[in-house]
Design an enzyme around this catalytic site. Structure first.
Site, PDB file in Angstrom:
ATOM      1  N   SER A  37       1.013  -1.192  -0.081  1.00  0.00           N
ATOM      2  CA  SER A  37      -0.068  -0.023   0.054  1.00  0.00           C
ATOM      3  C   SER A  37       0.915   1.236   0.184  1.00  0.00           C
ATOM      4  CB  SER A  37      -1.050  -0.054   1.239  1.00  0.00           C
ATOM      5  OG  SER A  37      -0.240  -0.022   2.301  1.00  0.00           O
ATOM      6  N   VAL A  62      -0.515   0.692  -6.752  1.00  0.00           N
ATOM      7  CA  VAL A  62      -0.769  -0.354  -7.651  1.00  0.00           C
ATOM      8  C   VAL A  62      -0.629   0.368  -8.845  1.00  0.00           C
ATOM      9  CG1 VAL A  62      -2.225  -1.755  -6.266  1.00  0.00           C
ATOM     10  CG2 VAL A  62      -3.279   0.142  -7.339  1.00  0.00           C
ATOM     11  N   LYS A 127     -21.938  -2.404  -6.670  1.00  0.00           N
ATOM     12  CA  LYS A 127     -21.981  -1.211  -7.501  1.00  0.00           C
ATOM     13  C   LYS A 127     -21.490  -1.455  -8.798  1.00  0.00           C
ATOM     14  CE  LYS A 127     -22.078   1.809  -3.531  1.00  0.00           C
ATOM     15  NZ  LYS A 127     -22.434   0.696  -2.575  1.00  0.00           N
ATOM     16  N   TYR A 135     -17.413   5.001  -9.867  1.00  0.00           N
ATOM     17  CA  TYR A 135     -16.673   3.816  -8.929  1.00  0.00           C
ATOM     18  C   TYR A 135     -17.133   2.561  -9.377  1.00  0.00           C
ATOM     19  CZ  TYR A 135     -15.916   0.858  -4.860  1.00  0.00           C
ATOM     20  OH  TYR A 135     -16.028  -0.307  -4.226  1.00  0.00           O
ATOM     21  N   ASN A 167     -22.441  -3.826   0.891  1.00  0.00           N
ATOM     22  CA  ASN A 167     -21.899  -3.065   1.824  1.00  0.00           C
ATOM     23  C   ASN A 167     -21.387  -3.812   3.044  1.00  0.00           C
ATOM     24  OD1 ASN A 167     -23.124  -0.996   0.376  1.00  0.00           O
ATOM     25  ND2 ASN A 167     -23.883   0.061   2.095  1.00  0.00           N
TER      26      ASN A 167
HETATM   27  N1  LIG Z   1     -15.968  -1.330   2.492  1.00  0.00           N
HETATM   28  C1  LIG Z   1     -16.993  -1.745   1.629  1.00  0.00           C
HETATM   29  O1  LIG Z   1     -18.203  -1.659   2.105  1.00  0.00           O
HETATM   30  C2  LIG Z   1     -16.792  -2.627   0.603  1.00  0.00           C
HETATM   31  C3  LIG Z   1     -17.908  -3.422  -0.169  1.00  0.00           C
HETATM   32  C4  LIG Z   1     -17.656  -4.115  -1.404  1.00  0.00           C
HETATM   33  C5  LIG Z   1     -16.282  -3.914  -1.907  1.00  0.00           C
HETATM   34  N2  LIG Z   1     -15.296  -3.484  -1.440  1.00  0.00           N
HETATM   35  C6  LIG Z   1     -14.059  -3.669  -2.032  1.00  0.00           C
HETATM   36  O2  LIG Z   1     -13.120  -4.227  -1.102  1.00  0.00           O
HETATM   37  C7  LIG Z   1     -11.843  -3.624  -1.159  1.00  0.00           C
HETATM   38  C8  LIG Z   1     -11.269  -3.169   0.106  1.00  0.00           C
HETATM   39  O3  LIG Z   1     -12.069  -2.256   0.546  1.00  0.00           O
HETATM   40  P1  LIG Z   1     -11.896  -1.685   2.141  1.00  0.00           P
HETATM   41  O4  LIG Z   1     -12.933  -1.344   2.697  1.00  0.00           O
HETATM   42  O5  LIG Z   1     -10.768  -2.475   2.757  1.00  0.00           O
HETATM   43  O6  LIG Z   1     -11.050  -0.424   1.602  1.00  0.00           O
HETATM   44  P2  LIG Z   1     -10.230   0.672   2.639  1.00  0.00           P
HETATM   45  O7  LIG Z   1     -10.304   0.485   4.114  1.00  0.00           O
HETATM   46  O8  LIG Z   1     -10.402   2.236   2.168  1.00  0.00           O
HETATM   47  O9  LIG Z   1      -8.581   0.269   2.094  1.00  0.00           O
HETATM   48  C9  LIG Z   1      -8.259   0.521   0.979  1.00  0.00           C
HETATM   49  C10 LIG Z   1      -6.817   0.104   0.994  1.00  0.00           C
HETATM   50  O10 LIG Z   1      -6.086  -0.012  -0.470  1.00  0.00           O
HETATM   51  C11 LIG Z   1      -4.906   1.031  -0.125  1.00  0.00           C
HETATM   52  N3  LIG Z   1      -4.727   1.873  -1.781  1.00  0.00           N
HETATM   53  C12 LIG Z   1      -5.554   2.853  -2.009  1.00  0.00           C
HETATM   54  N4  LIG Z   1      -4.956   3.082  -3.096  1.00  0.00           N
HETATM   55  C13 LIG Z   1      -3.856   2.513  -3.492  1.00  0.00           C
HETATM   56  C14 LIG Z   1      -3.056   2.345  -4.476  1.00  0.00           C
HETATM   57  N5  LIG Z   1      -2.868   3.291  -5.269  1.00  0.00           N
HETATM   58  N6  LIG Z   1      -1.852   1.275  -4.379  1.00  0.00           N
HETATM   59  C15 LIG Z   1      -1.631   0.853  -3.419  1.00  0.00           C
HETATM   60  N7  LIG Z   1      -2.655   0.788  -2.501  1.00  0.00           N
HETATM   61  C16 LIG Z   1      -3.686   1.693  -2.385  1.00  0.00           C
HETATM   62  C17 LIG Z   1      -5.107   1.814   1.128  1.00  0.00           C
HETATM   63  O11 LIG Z   1      -4.044   2.249   1.517  1.00  0.00           O
HETATM   64  P3  LIG Z   1      -2.932   3.667   1.184  1.00  0.00           P
HETATM   65  O12 LIG Z   1      -4.036   4.785   1.082  1.00  0.00           O
HETATM   66  O13 LIG Z   1      -1.904   3.558   2.206  1.00  0.00           O
HETATM   67  O14 LIG Z   1      -2.333   3.431  -0.113  1.00  0.00           O
HETATM   68  C18 LIG Z   1      -5.837   0.978   1.685  1.00  0.00           C
HETATM   69  O15 LIG Z   1      -4.838   0.023   2.347  1.00  0.00           O
HETATM   70  C19 LIG Z   1     -11.903  -2.618  -2.098  1.00  0.00           C
HETATM   71  O16 LIG Z   1     -11.644  -3.154  -3.471  1.00  0.00           O
HETATM   72  C20 LIG Z   1     -13.428  -2.174  -2.458  1.00  0.00           C
HETATM   73  O17 LIG Z   1     -13.674  -1.895  -3.475  1.00  0.00           O
HETATM   74  C21 LIG Z   1     -15.521  -2.716  -0.113  1.00  0.00           C
END
Ligand SMILES: NC(=O)c1ccc[n+]([C@@H]2O[C@H](COP(=O)([O-])OP(=O)(O)OC[C@H]3O[C@@H](n4cnc5c(N)ncnc54)[C@H](OP(=O)(O)O)[C@@H]3O)[C@@H](O)[C@H]2O)c1
Length: 331
Positions: A37, A62, A127, A135, A167
């Site tokens: 990350s 990434v 979504k 998104y 969600n």
């Molecule tokens: N939360 C939900 O309700 C939900 C529901 C359905 C699907 N999802 C999916 O689940 C996945 C994880 O979600 P989450 O809730 O864990 O998200 P999160 O808490 O916002 O975490 C996102 C992570 O991605 C890293 N990141 C962001 N941009 C990056 C980049 N360019 N390069 C490398 N790392 C990067 C962030 O760290 P840094 O900012 O330090 O890089 C962080 O570690 C996502 O793909 C999301 O679309 C989430």
């Protein structure tokens, strides 16, 4: 399955990543667990809590294919969780979201194939099904890239699958922490965007367990969808603050009244299993058996033509008492 294996999680400092790593360390003896990350502070804080000898912390974006190629050396399994995921931010900054969610996906795929990674699972969202916001559209493109990657991986051993769910209860920026803050700040009424609104609802642990299980199930090319409950947003508000009134503020840009996980158009290549669905790829890859069974020995059956899986036609809804219990159990 993960004993003595090397696993890399893009977005390992996020909500999903931390829960995933905690679970893997509790249940298995991995050789290496690599967090990938951008933000050094999040990684530093995570190191205080997750400091097992197998842990590695890689700063990287990434969007940077070279860095990913370095990070994925001798890695067996990858979970791609890194994403930009706030709907309004994506609408306002579309190119940033495309660079991370779409170009980032392509970089993960190329680095995985070049390093002979065995299996990759990419996280998706409801979504992405018939998307109406940027998104969702970027996550749909990402899904398509990962599914099609099984083609370009021909002759290589790398297999790719996608996990799509709704969600996550209590995740950063979601409705539960939002309502909690309003209640703590002493509001006299909770804002409801649309009283008809429904959402799929999954706990972080269930999401993690589903991803772990799908490493066993996958042959490559599947889009896995768990059977999860729905909630009515008015019921959630009542469960969290029964003493408060609710007022309607109107739907926000890019929001749907109901979410969709599997569309009508996908029904002719969707299979139902006991606790999940599989959307098979429209182009068939060389798989050992059809997508109506899996590598974990489970058997599925085709869904009826015209089937769709939406948050309002879900047979499973949480009632107010169940929501109250879930809210109390969520940190
Ligand atoms: N939360 C939900 O309700 C939900 C529901 C359905 C699907 N999802 C999916 O689940 C996945 C994880 O979600 P989450 O809730 O864990 O998200 P999160 O808490 O916002 O975490 C996102 C992570 O991605 C890293 N990141 C962001 N941009 C990056 C980049 N360019 N390069 C490398 N790392 C990067 C962030 O760290 P840094 O900012 O330090 O890089 C962080 O570690 C996502 O793909 C999301 O679309 C989430």
């Amino acid at each position: 399955m993960f004993d003595n294996k090397s696993i890399l999680i893009t977005g390992g400092t996020g909500s999903f990543g931390k829960k995933f790593i905690k679970t893997v360390l509790e249940r298995y003896q991995p050789r290496r667990v690599i967090v990938f990350s951008r933000d050094e502070l999040k990684q530093f804080e995570m190191q205080q809590e997750f400091n097992a000898p197998c842990m590695r912390y890689f700063l990287g974006d990434v969007r940077d294919g070279d860095r990913l190629r370095q990070a994925l050396r001798n890695v067996d399994y990858v979970v791609h969780a890194a994403a930009l995921k706030q709907v309004p931010a994506a609408e306002y900054n579309p190119t940033e979201c495309i660079r991370t969610n779409v170009w980032g996906a392509e970089n993960v795929i190329n680095a995985a194939i070049e390093n002979g990674v065995e299996k990759v699972i990419a996280l998706s969202t409801d979504k992405a099904a018939s998307p109406i916001n940027l998104y969702g559209a970027t996550k749909l493109l990402s899904d398509k890239l990962f599914i099609a990657a099984n083609n370009i991986a021909g002759g290589h051993k790398t297999r790719f699958a996608v996990v799509r769910y709704g969600n996550v209860v209590g995740s950063r920026g979601s409705v539960v922490p939002f309502f909690r803050k309003l209640v703590a700040d002493g509001c006299d009424s909770l804002p409801i965007t649309d009283p008809r609104m429904t959402r799929f609802w999954i706990t972080l642990q269930r999401g993690v367990d589903f991803v772990l299980k799908n490493f066993e199930r996958m042959q490559g090319g599947e889009l896995f969808v768990p059977k999860i409950p729905s909630v009515r947003i008015t019921d959630l508000a009542t469960a969290m603050a029964p003493q408060l009134k609710q007022h309607v503020v109107g739907i926000r840009p890019g929001e749907k009244v109901h979410e969709l996980m599997i569309s009508h158009d996908d029904s002719n290549h969707t299979f139902e299993f006991a606790d999940h669905y599989v959307i098979a790829p429209s182009i068939n890859f060389v798989v050992q058996h059809g997508y109506d069974s899996n590598d974990a020995g489970e058997q599925g059956k085709p869904v009826d033509e015209g089937f769709n899986y939406a948050s309002d036609n879900n047979p499973l809804f949480l009632d107010i008492a169940e929501l109250k219990a879930l809210d109390q159990a969520t940190p």
